[in-house]
Write a protein that holds these residues in place. Structure first.
Motif, PDB file in Angstrom:
ATOM      1  N   ASN A  24     -28.412 -38.767 -52.194  1.00  0.00           N
ATOM      2  CA  ASN A  24     -27.837 -40.114 -52.150  1.00  0.00           C
ATOM      3  C   ASN A  24     -27.510 -40.645 -53.540  1.00  0.00           C
ATOM      4  O   ASN A  24     -26.565 -41.409 -53.714  1.00  0.00           O
ATOM      5  N   SER A  25     -28.302 -40.255 -54.524  1.00  0.00           N
ATOM      6  CA  SER A  25     -28.005 -40.652 -55.899  1.00  0.00           C
ATOM      7  C   SER A  25     -26.662 -40.082 -56.344  1.00  0.00           C
ATOM      8  O   SER A  25     -25.859 -40.770 -56.998  1.00  0.00           O
ATOM      9  N   ARG A  28     -23.944 -42.009 -54.527  1.00  0.00           N
ATOM     10  CA  ARG A  28     -23.727 -43.342 -55.105  1.00  0.00           C
ATOM     11  C   ARG A  28     -22.821 -43.251 -56.327  1.00  0.00           C
ATOM     12  O   ARG A  28     -21.944 -44.099 -56.527  1.00  0.00           O
ATOM     13  N   THR A  32     -18.954 -44.766 -56.503  1.00  0.00           N
ATOM     14  CA  THR A  32     -18.814 -45.920 -57.394  1.00  0.00           C
ATOM     15  C   THR A  32     -18.438 -45.502 -58.809  1.00  0.00           C
ATOM     16  O   THR A  32     -17.266 -45.512 -59.166  1.00  0.00           O
ATOM     17  N   TYR A 108     -24.421 -50.746 -57.345  1.00  0.00           N
ATOM     18  CA  TYR A 108     -25.133 -49.885 -56.406  1.00  0.00           C
ATOM     19  C   TYR A 108     -26.044 -48.866 -57.099  1.00  0.00           C
ATOM     20  O   TYR A 108     -26.593 -47.994 -56.457  1.00  0.00           O
ATOM     21  N   VAL A 109     -26.178 -48.941 -58.415  1.00  0.00           N
ATOM     22  CA  VAL A 109     -27.075 -48.041 -59.137  1.00  0.00           C
ATOM     23  C   VAL A 109     -27.946 -48.898 -60.041  1.00  0.00           C
ATOM     24  O   VAL A 109     -27.440 -49.559 -60.938  1.00  0.00           O
ATOM     25  N   ASN A 204     -33.708 -47.100 -49.831  1.00  0.00           N
ATOM     26  CA  ASN A 204     -32.498 -46.630 -50.502  1.00  0.00           C
ATOM     27  C   ASN A 204     -32.390 -45.111 -50.497  1.00  0.00           C
ATOM     28  O   ASN A 204     -31.297 -44.560 -50.563  1.00  0.00           O
ATOM     29  N   LEU A 208     -27.880 -45.146 -47.596  1.00  0.00           N
ATOM     30  CA  LEU A 208     -26.991 -45.359 -48.729  1.00  0.00           C
ATOM     31  C   LEU A 208     -26.591 -46.835 -48.829  1.00  0.00           C
ATOM     32  O   LEU A 208     -26.179 -47.443 -47.831  1.00  0.00           O
ATOM     33  N   PHE A 209     -26.744 -47.416 -50.024  1.00  0.00           N
ATOM     34  CA  PHE A 209     -26.366 -48.799 -50.304  1.00  0.00           C
ATOM     35  C   PHE A 209     -27.174 -49.815 -49.497  1.00  0.00           C
ATOM     36  O   PHE A 209     -26.694 -50.914 -49.217  1.00  0.00           O
TER      37      PHE A 209
END
Length: 244
Positions: A24-25, A28, A32, A108-109, A204, A208-209
């Protein structure tokens, strides 16, 4: 507050959640920071949420004045990202913005995750594909998205991310707010990615998000029902609905 200060209740991710979080990282970043189309979409989204938030907190006049600051804020945000020289007054403004905490993690990070991504990306650039391959899939994914092309895309996305916050900071300062007050307004004008609950990292990792969705819903609800100028927010929201 005491629990947060002492890190009480912070949830350690289990092995499965850590695996999901790695993936997911990466997602993200691709949706983005590294997305060539994101800076336009994110900027438009920020203007909508910022208009609701600022109208609720400071009134429609403040929100309209903030729009006039966008061109200058965008220029300063680009110069700030690249450490370009600027006038003494603008440099003092940017330094005040940074010191006061107006900046937050990339969209989002969160700050810690963003710094970790930057460090991993910098290291990946100096490794060969052969060396990276021996370190596993995570290292390969990191190297794939860290090159000159993605560096430029990240510069664009970071500039647009900071533009709305910097414009809000400038407007608040000119309206008589202290640096601390202006920075708090700037941090919360969209989604404050430095904030999450005790279960935030776990949620998280799987969804996601999730943090952005939760905070976004909360911010709109606050503007509509609890803000000092909620009547103006309702008028703004109603107008937006009628326009489609």
């Amino acid at each position: 507050l005491l629990r947060a200060y002492n890190n009480i209740g912070a949830k350690e991710l289990d092995a499965v959640s850590k695996t999901f979080n790695v993936y997911n990282s990466w997602l993200r970043q691709m949706y983005t920071q590294k997305n060539p189309a994101w800076f336009v979409l994110n900027f438009l989204k920020d203007q909508q949420s910022a208009a609701m938030y600022m109208t609720g907190e400071k009134g429609a006049g403040f929100a309209l004045k903030n729009l006039t600051k966008m061109p200058k804020a965008m220029s300063l945000a680009w110069a700030m990202y690249h450490n370009k020289p600027m006038s003494a007054a603008n440099q003092a403004l940017v330094n005040d913005f940074r010191r006061s905490g107006g900046m937050t993690g990339f969209a989002y990070v969160g700050d810690i995750e963003a710094k970790a991504n930057q460090l991993q990306g910098a290291l990946a650039k100096y490794q060969t594909w052969g060396e990276t391959k021996s370190q596993g899939m995570k290292a390969l994914m990191t190297k794939a998205i860290n090159n000159k092309f993605f560096d430029y895309i990240e510069a664009l996305n970071t500039t647009f991310e900071n533009t709305t916050r910097l414009a809000t900071f400038m407007t608040a300062i000119e309206s008589g707010a202290s640096s601390k007050e202006a920075a708090q307004l700037a941090k919360h004008v969209t989604v404050n990615f430095n904030v999450h609950g005790e279960y935030g990292p776990s949620i998280n990792a799987w969804y996601l998000f999730a943090n952005a969705g939760i905070q976004g819903t909360r911010n709109i609800g606050h503007a509509l029902f609890y803000s000092p100028h909620k009547a103006q927010v309702w008028a703004l929201a109603s107008g937006a609905v009628m326009l489609g």
